[in-house]
Design a protein around this motif. Structure first.
Motif, short mmCIF file in Angstrom:
data_model
loop_
_atom_site.label_atom_id
_atom_site.label_comp_id
_atom_site.label_asym_id
_atom_site.label_seq_id
_atom_site.Cartn_x
_atom_site.Cartn_y
_atom_site.Cartn_z
N VAL A 9 7.62 3.82 7.14
CA VAL A 9 6.21 3.54 6.87
C VAL A 9 6.13 3.11 5.41
O VAL A 9 6.44 3.88 4.51
CB VAL A 9 5.32 4.78 7.10
N THR A 10 5.76 1.88 5.19
CA THR A 10 5.61 1.35 3.84
C THR A 10 4.31 0.58 3.79
O THR A 10 4.29 -0.65 3.69
CB THR A 10 6.80 0.43 3.47
N GLY A 11 3.21 1.32 3.90
CA GLY A 11 1.90 0.70 3.89
C GLY A 11 1.58 -0.04 5.18
O GLY A 11 0.66 -0.85 5.23
N ASN A 12 2.33 0.21 6.22
CA ASN A 12 2.18 -0.54 7.47
C ASN A 12 1.79 0.40 8.61
O ASN A 12 1.71 1.60 8.46
CB ASN A 12 3.51 -1.21 7.83
N THR A 13 1.56 -0.20 9.79
CA THR A 13 1.38 0.58 11.01
C THR A 13 2.68 0.53 11.79
O THR A 13 3.09 -0.52 12.27
CB THR A 13 0.24 0.00 11.87
N ALA A 14 3.33 1.67 11.88
CA ALA A 14 4.58 1.75 12.65
C ALA A 14 4.22 2.16 14.08
O ALA A 14 3.58 3.18 14.30
CB ALA A 14 5.51 2.78 12.02
N THR A 15 4.60 1.34 15.04
CA THR A 15 4.31 1.62 16.45
C THR A 15 5.61 1.85 17.19
O THR A 15 6.48 0.98 17.21
CB THR A 15 3.54 0.45 17.09
N GLY A 73 0.83 -1.19 0.00
CA GLY A 73 0.00 0.00 0.00
C GLY A 73 0.86 1.23 0.00
O GLY A 73 2.06 1.18 0.24
N ASN A 74 0.24 2.39 -0.27
CA ASN A 74 0.96 3.64 -0.36
C ASN A 74 0.90 4.48 0.91
O ASN A 74 1.60 5.48 1.01
CB ASN A 74 0.43 4.47 -1.53
N GLY A 122 -3.05 7.84 7.51
CA GLY A 122 -2.89 8.30 6.14
C GLY A 122 -1.50 8.82 5.85
O GLY A 122 -1.31 9.71 5.03
N VAL A 123 -0.51 8.21 6.51
CA VAL A 123 0.88 8.64 6.36
C VAL A 123 1.46 8.00 5.10
O VAL A 123 1.45 6.77 4.95
CB VAL A 123 1.71 8.23 7.60
N THR A 124 1.96 8.84 4.18
CA THR A 124 2.52 8.29 2.94
C THR A 124 3.85 7.58 3.22
O THR A 124 4.54 7.90 4.19
CB THR A 124 2.76 9.41 1.91
N ASN A 125 4.18 6.63 2.39
CA ASN A 125 5.38 5.83 2.60
C ASN A 125 6.62 6.72 2.70
O ASN A 125 6.81 7.64 1.90
CB ASN A 125 5.56 4.83 1.46
#
Length: 484
Positions: free
Chosen positions: A160-166, A28-29, A139-142
């Motif tokens: 962030v590459t289409g993922n949820t960064a925690t 995802g983007n 909605g954070v872009t990669n």
């Protein structure tokens, strides 16, 4: 090609080291960034340093290609801080890096310092204020992001590459504790006599790098701040004065306080977590002191970040006593004069001034004290502004007329409360086991016989009578002789 793979692997490893949780990668983007443990009321900002132009999550290490964003390109130019860690090719893609887990914190610190310099015109990609539930950017872009907080210290960097960064908020809020000297120790409260110096110690615990650290202190009207008494130390050594600004009365911020200490951000940032900053200062208990009841407060609050605040408070108490002077029958006596002393030998007089009808208080520097306090026949005398848990001595320097002067000074102790009289409840008469206050009794004098007493007068009267009889007899005898 091998060199590029090595560079990308290092960056990916760096991101995972700093993040507290391993990201869940997905196609995802756009993705999201969640800050766990975000401090309620503080603001969080994300800065996109690199665009992710491509990635392959099927291999280990993951393959990610980056291109610097336009606003950050100058940061990596030769001679600027970013160039010490990342080399860019002609297309602004990463061609080399020295980044690893040991140099990543330095890189992050340099990046946030660069971003906050207004001359570089770098804007946060997005900013949010955390609530009790934390904070999440959606909605954070990669890309490769720097996450910062108003607490002042970097949270983390992550992909962030289409993922949820925690990531986790690694900063802990500072704390403050205020104490007042009580004997040889520091406590939450103490007691003092008007004119005494009251010593304070405030300890600030720095639990991580924070910004905008300001110590505020507000004293009640009964305390006068000693402006030259402030000392700031860490581990027993003085903190250089260029690391903080002391704002004295009249120069403090919009917060209504007696004084404040504003610490420089770069100084706080250089302190290790767990560092204690010790601030000591003093005040003088003045004539406006509150007697007993609520005491005299000294409030401290430590502000940090955008809206963080922690508080601490001390109380200084001062006390009074009521003097009840009577005869042996409990009737109030007027005209007895006393002086108050701090020692049994009566060499350390506590000077007093009148402070209302039948009320005296401890004199302050520069005030003209009364020669003595004098009792009356209608009420007790109140003496106020004294330290608690202390022994005092009342010396009678003049007794009421017709009464014997006390041989010794009267000794009494004030504990942790006022010693008040209740004469109004006993019709202004001292009643044993019922009345209260500091009770001092005078005994009436005794009249002794003198040479002008009744015994001598009797002899005078009898003698005079006998002389009169003798004169009469003598005159009668003379007359009888003349007739012959």
């Amino acid at each position: 090609m091998k060199r590029v793979k090595r560079v990308l692997a290092l960056l990916a490893a760096f991101a995972l080291v700093l993040a507290m949780a391993v990201p869940a990668w997905a196609e995802g983007n756009t993705g999201s960034i969640t800050v766990q443990g975000a401090v309620n009321g503080e603001s969080y900002s994300i800065y996109k340093i690199f665009d992710v132009t491509g990635y392959d999550m099927t291999t280990k290490p993951h393959k990610i290609t980056y291109k610097v964003t336009d606003s950050w390109a100058s940061f990596f130019e030769k001679g600027n801080p970013g160039a010490d860690y990342v080399t860019l090719d002609s297309k602004n893609q990463i061609s080399g890096t020295t980044l690893d887990s040991s140099t990543a914190p330095e890189f992050a610190a340099a990046a946030i310092t660069w971003a906050k310099d207004s001359t570089h015109n770098i804007k946060a990609t997005e900013s949010k204020t955390a609530n009790e539930g934390g904070v999440t950017f959606t909605g954070v872009t990669n890309g490769y992001y720097l996450v910062d907080t108003s607490l002042g210290a970097l949270c983390s960097l992550d992909n962030v590459t289409g993922n949820t960064a925690t990531i986790s908020e690694k900063n802990k809020v500072p704390s403050v504790e205020k104490k007042v000297k009580n004997g040889d120790n520091y406590d939450s409260s103490n007691s003092a006599k008007i004119g005494d110096t009251v010593e304070y110690k405030t300890t600030i615990m720095i639990n991580g790098s924070v910004e905008k650290v300001v110590l505020h202190d507000k004293m009640d009207a009964g305390l006068t701040f000693n402006e030259t008494s402030v000392k700031v130390k860490v581990d027993g050594a003085d903190v250089a004065k260029d690391n903080y600004t002391l704002k004295k009365p009249g120069t403090e911020s919009s917060d209504s306080c007696t004084f404040e200490i504003e610490f420089k951000d770069n100084y706080i940032a250089g302190l290790a977590a767990g560092t204690q900053i010790e601030v000591t200062y003093s005040a003088t208990l003045n004539k406006n002191a509150v007697i007993d009841t609520t005491g005299n407060k000294n409030d401290t609050w430590l502000k940090y970040g955008n809206s963080g605040s922690v508080t601490s408070e001390t109380t200084t108490y001062s006390y009074s006593f009521d003097l009840v002077k009577t005869d042996s029958d409990g009737t109030l006596l007027a005209g007895a004069k006393f002086k108050l002393y701090a020692d049994k030998n009566c060499t350390k007089e506590i000077k007093l001034v009148a402070d209302g009808d039948n009320v005296y208080r401890v004199a302050t520097t520069g005030e003209t004290a009364v020669e003595s306090i004098e009792t009356n026949a209608t009420s007790a005398l109140t003496i106020k502004g004294l330290k608690g848990t202390t022994t005092y001595y009342l010396k009678e320097i003049e007794a009421p007329k017709g009464y014997n002067e006390l041989e010794n000074a009267f000794e009494f102790t004030i504990g942790s409360a006022n010693i008040s009289s209740n004469l109004s409840a006993t019709n202004n008469k001292w009643v044993e086991e019922t009345s209260t206050g500091i009770h001092i009794t005078n005994n009436a004098g005794t009249t002794l016989p003198s040479t002008g007493g009744m015994g001598t007068t009797v002899f005078y009267v009898v003698g005079g009578g006998l002389m009169a009889v003798a004169v009469v007899l003598l005159v009668t005898k003379k007359r009888m002789e003349n007739k012959r």
